[in-house]
Design a protein around this motif. Structure first.
Motif, mmCIF file in Angstrom:
data_model
loop_
_atom_site.group_PDB
_atom_site.id
_atom_site.type_symbol
_atom_site.label_atom_id
_atom_site.label_comp_id
_atom_site.label_asym_id
_atom_site.label_seq_id
_atom_site.Cartn_x
_atom_site.Cartn_y
_atom_site.Cartn_z
ATOM 1 N N SER A 131 0.849 -1.299 0.119
ATOM 2 C CA SER A 131 0.048 0.007 0.067
ATOM 3 C C SER A 131 0.876 1.136 -0.291
ATOM 4 C CB SER A 131 -0.891 -0.033 1.239
ATOM 5 O OG SER A 131 -1.787 -1.062 1.189
ATOM 6 N N LYS A 132 2.020 1.255 0.861
ATOM 7 C CA LYS A 132 2.791 2.324 0.867
ATOM 8 C C LYS A 132 3.368 2.634 -0.307
ATOM 9 C CE LYS A 132 3.953 1.828 5.859
ATOM 10 N NZ LYS A 132 4.982 1.676 6.721
ATOM 11 N N LYS A 133 3.801 1.772 -0.875
ATOM 12 C CA LYS A 133 4.829 1.807 -2.086
ATOM 13 C C LYS A 133 4.372 1.842 -3.221
ATOM 14 C CE LYS A 133 8.490 1.835 0.446
ATOM 15 N NZ LYS A 133 9.452 0.849 0.592
ATOM 16 N N VAL A 134 2.846 1.208 -3.458
ATOM 17 C CA VAL A 134 2.162 1.124 -4.637
ATOM 18 C C VAL A 134 0.949 1.828 -4.801
ATOM 19 C CG1 VAL A 134 1.619 -0.157 -6.522
ATOM 20 C CG2 VAL A 134 3.411 -1.082 -5.371
ATOM 21 N N LEU A 135 0.031 1.250 -4.019
ATOM 22 C CA LEU A 135 -1.504 1.860 -4.110
ATOM 23 C C LEU A 135 -1.480 3.113 -3.563
ATOM 24 C CD1 LEU A 135 -3.493 -1.195 -2.429
ATOM 25 C CD2 LEU A 135 -3.132 -0.717 -4.744
ATOM 26 N N ASN A 136 -0.693 3.783 -2.799
ATOM 27 C CA ASN A 136 -1.052 4.953 -2.372
ATOM 28 C C ASN A 136 -0.395 6.203 -3.130
ATOM 29 O OD1 ASN A 136 -2.576 4.113 -0.285
ATOM 30 N ND2 ASN A 136 -1.183 4.163 1.238
ATOM 31 N N ARG A 137 0.297 5.613 -4.154
ATOM 32 C CA ARG A 137 1.004 6.379 -5.288
ATOM 33 C C ARG A 137 0.076 6.776 -6.403
ATOM 34 N NH1 ARG A 137 7.210 4.954 -4.277
ATOM 35 N NH2 ARG A 137 7.342 5.592 -2.288
ATOM 36 N N TYR A 138 -1.256 6.189 -6.363
ATOM 37 C CA TYR A 138 -2.192 6.413 -7.384
ATOM 38 C C TYR A 138 -3.503 7.083 -6.653
ATOM 39 C CZ TYR A 138 0.407 3.391 -10.615
ATOM 40 O OH TYR A 138 1.356 2.794 -11.290
ATOM 41 N N SER A 139 -4.231 7.700 -7.469
ATOM 42 C CA SER A 139 -5.309 8.220 -7.200
ATOM 43 C C SER A 139 -6.358 6.754 -6.679
ATOM 44 C CB SER A 139 -6.095 9.056 -8.181
ATOM 45 O OG SER A 139 -6.389 8.583 -9.414
ATOM 46 N N GLU A 140 -7.530 7.110 -6.210
ATOM 47 C CA GLU A 140 -8.709 6.227 -5.711
ATOM 48 C C GLU A 140 -9.208 5.736 -7.053
ATOM 49 O OE1 GLU A 140 -7.987 9.137 -4.036
ATOM 50 O OE2 GLU A 140 -8.971 8.843 -2.202
ATOM 51 N N GLU A 141 -9.586 6.816 -7.848
ATOM 52 C CA GLU A 141 -10.457 6.462 -9.164
ATOM 53 C C GLU A 141 -9.760 5.717 -10.150
ATOM 54 O OE1 GLU A 141 -12.074 10.172 -9.982
ATOM 55 O OE2 GLU A 141 -13.712 10.323 -8.435
ATOM 56 N N PHE A 142 -8.296 5.941 -10.121
ATOM 57 C CA PHE A 142 -7.556 5.201 -11.194
ATOM 58 C C PHE A 142 -7.470 3.871 -10.783
ATOM 59 C CE2 PHE A 142 -3.331 3.136 -11.905
ATOM 60 C CZ PHE A 142 -3.173 3.287 -13.039
ATOM 61 N N LEU A 143 -7.220 3.603 -9.334
ATOM 62 C CA LEU A 143 -7.191 2.431 -8.867
ATOM 63 C C LEU A 143 -8.685 1.377 -9.157
ATOM 64 C CD1 LEU A 143 -5.355 2.695 -5.372
ATOM 65 C CD2 LEU A 143 -4.420 1.521 -7.521
ATOM 66 N N SER A 144 -9.500 2.017 -8.947
ATOM 67 C CA SER A 144 -10.956 1.635 -9.150
ATOM 68 C C SER A 144 -10.975 1.137 -10.642
ATOM 69 C CB SER A 144 -11.875 2.803 -8.910
ATOM 70 O OG SER A 144 -11.966 3.019 -7.656
ATOM 71 N N LEU A 145 -10.579 1.814 -11.675
ATOM 72 C CA LEU A 145 -10.829 1.494 -13.004
ATOM 73 C C LEU A 145 -9.650 0.524 -13.535
ATOM 74 C CD1 LEU A 145 -10.961 4.893 -15.245
ATOM 75 C CD2 LEU A 145 -12.732 3.118 -14.867
ATOM 76 N N TRP A 146 -8.484 0.574 -12.875
ATOM 77 C CA TRP A 146 -7.602 -0.524 -13.185
ATOM 78 C C TRP A 146 -8.265 -2.051 -12.539
ATOM 79 C CZ3 TRP A 146 -3.035 0.504 -15.382
ATOM 80 C CH2 TRP A 146 -2.153 -0.752 -15.578
ATOM 81 N N VAL A 147 -8.921 -1.983 -11.450
ATOM 82 C CA VAL A 147 -9.620 -3.406 -11.023
ATOM 83 C C VAL A 147 -10.744 -3.799 -11.645
ATOM 84 C CG1 VAL A 147 -10.961 -4.391 -9.019
ATOM 85 C CG2 VAL A 147 -8.629 -3.069 -8.616
ATOM 86 N N LEU A 148 -11.433 -2.795 -12.082
ATOM 87 C CA LEU A 148 -12.794 -2.686 -12.987
ATOM 88 C C LEU A 148 -12.105 -3.500 -14.408
ATOM 89 C CD1 LEU A 148 -14.875 0.123 -12.158
ATOM 90 C CD2 LEU A 148 -15.653 -2.332 -11.749
ATOM 91 N N ALA A 149 -11.172 -2.784 -15.003
ATOM 92 C CA ALA A 149 -10.693 -3.023 -16.220
ATOM 93 C C ALA A 149 -10.235 -4.693 -16.499
ATOM 94 C CB ALA A 149 -9.496 -2.314 -16.869
ATOM 95 N N ILE A 150 -9.535 -4.979 -15.263
ATOM 96 C CA ILE A 150 -9.150 -6.453 -15.186
ATOM 97 C C ILE A 150 -10.272 -7.361 -14.927
ATOM 98 C CG2 ILE A 150 -7.820 -8.264 -13.532
ATOM 99 C CD1 ILE A 150 -5.904 -5.738 -12.902
#
Length: 567
Positions: A475-494
């Motif tokens: 979370s510290k090194k990867v997830l929290n360096r992206y916006s919440e909505e970007f992460l949402s789209l990445w998971v949805l696209a997968i």
């Protein structure tokens, strides 16, 4: 001077809870008023006007330590009155399903045992918690239990404080370098620290289920903690806000007047200068079923059924502990710890894979819409257990499952946004909870239960691809360096493409344009791009509804979910 006292404070001004208790034996529990329900909380009894025939009794277990004999006797009471028993996330016990005619008798029988129901609800210092391996585990530097008991004894049945604080106070203290659970959700946390080569405690203030406690820049020696605690409680009693109930926690006091002003109030009572903070001593460790103790023996974590217990389990555990001279401790993780095994083995068998999952009371609480403990069945429990991922599952936004203080947080909800779904969960990710750096961020406002397993599995599979050893570091090194909505789209696209593509690691938080380019690179051609304008909000809304909407009895969505309506 407060402009206007809130309703509860007006009750207290008319009659102190300690004076209300004088007539306790004469209460008619079948004809309670709103005022009665308010006062009863101070003595561990909870009831609402829309569940007026059903009571909850909460039992304080300071530091989580309970004798095998008392554990057995509580189980006997549960059997006798056909109650439901669960463990709380504050190392306590709750009894549910108490009938009105039995409340007084059960209350008395519990308090006679030497444990207490007093001040376990309401505007009080709640059950004081420490780590399950306090004083005995290989990471222990200072045993906190004597301090826990000093604080407990100071406030319990103290007429000045019984129900009379402006709001609840949660207290956590740990003298361990590494802990089973995080303590930063407490109003006040005494965390192991070191200054000038001496171990002591840093003070952190203002935590709650949705916020982390922040440093007060104070270092205390072990011998100073109890006096500081007394000064803290008295200063909050005198200076805490008693107006709007929504803004009476320590967190709001810090927001309103600042940390320096609060420290000045405490210092007036403490009568001594404060040392500046030391170095917080913290090691991230994955705790296993068995834990090596300082004396060469072992501790065993008995994993409950997401805090639920049967009386036969309790009696087996109590008998086993007595036969083998073991100590019983209730953990903040809603599990049971047996201390003092000669070898890392036991004949006791845990009931579930629950060691890293905290689940609120669910349908046992009037504020939850789901049986949260049952809804854990929608989660990929094997994957969660394999990686020691910490999960908090709450039944409402109050957050008793500490969903904002775990790797993956969930709130059970009802919605019709996705068709015939009946319910689902809001998802949070990325809390830096062990060292109290940040609470989690919302990933999805709602995922139907039907799709929850797949969505959480994708999140965990992305973690597996990252190469990190634990989810919090990821979370510290990867997830929290992206916006919440970007992460949402990445998971949805997968989810849509079934193509598992790892999140690129980046050194800093990048721009919206950079994130858009990353999505284009990996998922170009998907129709959610048509909904991206100045942000990702509309595209997340479009794609989630496209993928998750359940159309009644359509064969595409078979097999159907067997649901239980609890209310």
């Amino acid at each position: 001077m407060e402009e206007k006292l809130n309703k509860r404070e007006r009750y207290k001004a008319q009659l102190k809870p300690i004076d209300y208790y004088k007539d306790f034996d004469n209460l008619d529990f079948e004809s309670l008023t709103e005022i009665d329900r308010f006062y009863l909380q101070d003595f561990g009894i909870f009831n609402t006007n829309f569940l007026e025939d059903e009571f909850t009794i909460r039992i304080r277990i300071p530091g989580g330590k309970i004798s095998a004999d008392n554990f057995q006797k509580i189980a006997n009471i549960v059997d006798e009155y056909n109650l439901t028993i669960i463990l709380t996330a504050r190392s306590g016990i709750q009894l549910h399903g108490v009938e009105a005619e039995n409340v007084l008798e059960i209350h008395k029988r519990i308090n006679i045992l030497g444990v207490s129901t007093w001040q376990s609800f309401g505007d009080n210092v709640r059950n004081i918690i420490t780590d399950a391996y306090d004083g005995c585990g290989e990471f222990s530097e200072i045993e906190a239990y004597p301090l826990v008991m000093a604080m407990h004894n100071y406030i319990i049945e103290n007429p000045r404080y019984v129900g009379m604080l402006p709001r609840r106070i949660s207290v956590g203290i740990s003298g361990n370098r590494s802990n089973v659970s995080s303590f930063f959700a407490n109003d006040i946390y005494f965390g192991l620290a070191k200054k000038d080569d001496v171990f002591g405690f840093n003070v952190y203030l203002g935590g709650k289920n949705t916020e982390v406690a922040v440093s007060a820049d104070i270092f205390l020696l072990e011998s100073e903690v109890f006096d500081f605690f007394k000064a803290f409680i008295e200063s909050f009693y005198i200076h805490g806000s008693r107006s709007s109930r929504a803004k009476t926690r320590i967190f709001h006091m810090i927001e309103e007047i600042g940390m320096d002003a609060i420290k000045a109030f405490i210092q007036d009572e403490y009568k001594s200068d404060f040392q500046s903070e030391g170095e917080l001593i913290f090691e991230k460790t994955k705790f296993n079923e068995f834990h090596k103790l300082k004396n060469g023996k072992y501790g065993f974590c008995y994993q409950t059924d997401f805090s639920r217990l049967t009386t036969s389990e309790i009696k087996d555990i109590a008998s086993y502990a007595t036969t083998n001279s073991l100590e019983i401790r209730l953990g903040m993780d809603q599990n049971i710890y047996l201390i003092g095994l000669d070898k890392p083995s036991t004949t006791l068998k845990s009931q579930a894979l629950s060691s890293t999952i905290i689940a609120c009371a669910g349908n046992l609480c009037p504020y939850a819409v789901w049986s949260i403990k049952d809804e854990t069945s929608y989660l990929p429990l094997d994957k969660i257990n394999k990686h020691g991922i910490e999960v908090g599952f709450s039944g409402c936004a109050k957050g008793c499952g500490r969903h904002r203080h775990t790797d993956i947080g969930l709130i059970g909800l009802k919605t019709n946004n996705f068709g015939d779904t009946e319910g689902g969960a809001r998802i949070f990710l990325g809390a830096e909870h062990s060292d109290g750096k940040a609470t989690s961020r919302q990933l999805f406002s709602m995922v139907p239960f039907f799709h929850l397993n797949r969505v959480v599995s994708i999140i965990i599979e992305l973690f597996e691809l990252s190469g990190y050893d634990n989810f919090e570091e990821y979370s510290k090194k990867v997830l929290n360096r992206y916006s919440e909505e970007f992460l949402s789209l990445w998971v949805l696209a997968i989810f849509e493409t079934n193509r598992m593509i790892a999140l690129p690691q980046q050194k800093q938080i990048e721009s919206f344009e950079h994130e858009t380019a990353l999505l284009k690179k990996e998922f170009d051609g998907l129709d959610f791009f048509d909904y991206i304008d100045s942000n990702f909000f509309n595209s997340v809304s479009y794609l989630s509804k496209k993928l998750w909407t359940i159309e009644g009895a359509s064969p595409i969505y078979k097999p159907s979910i067997d649901r239980v309506n609890f209310r």
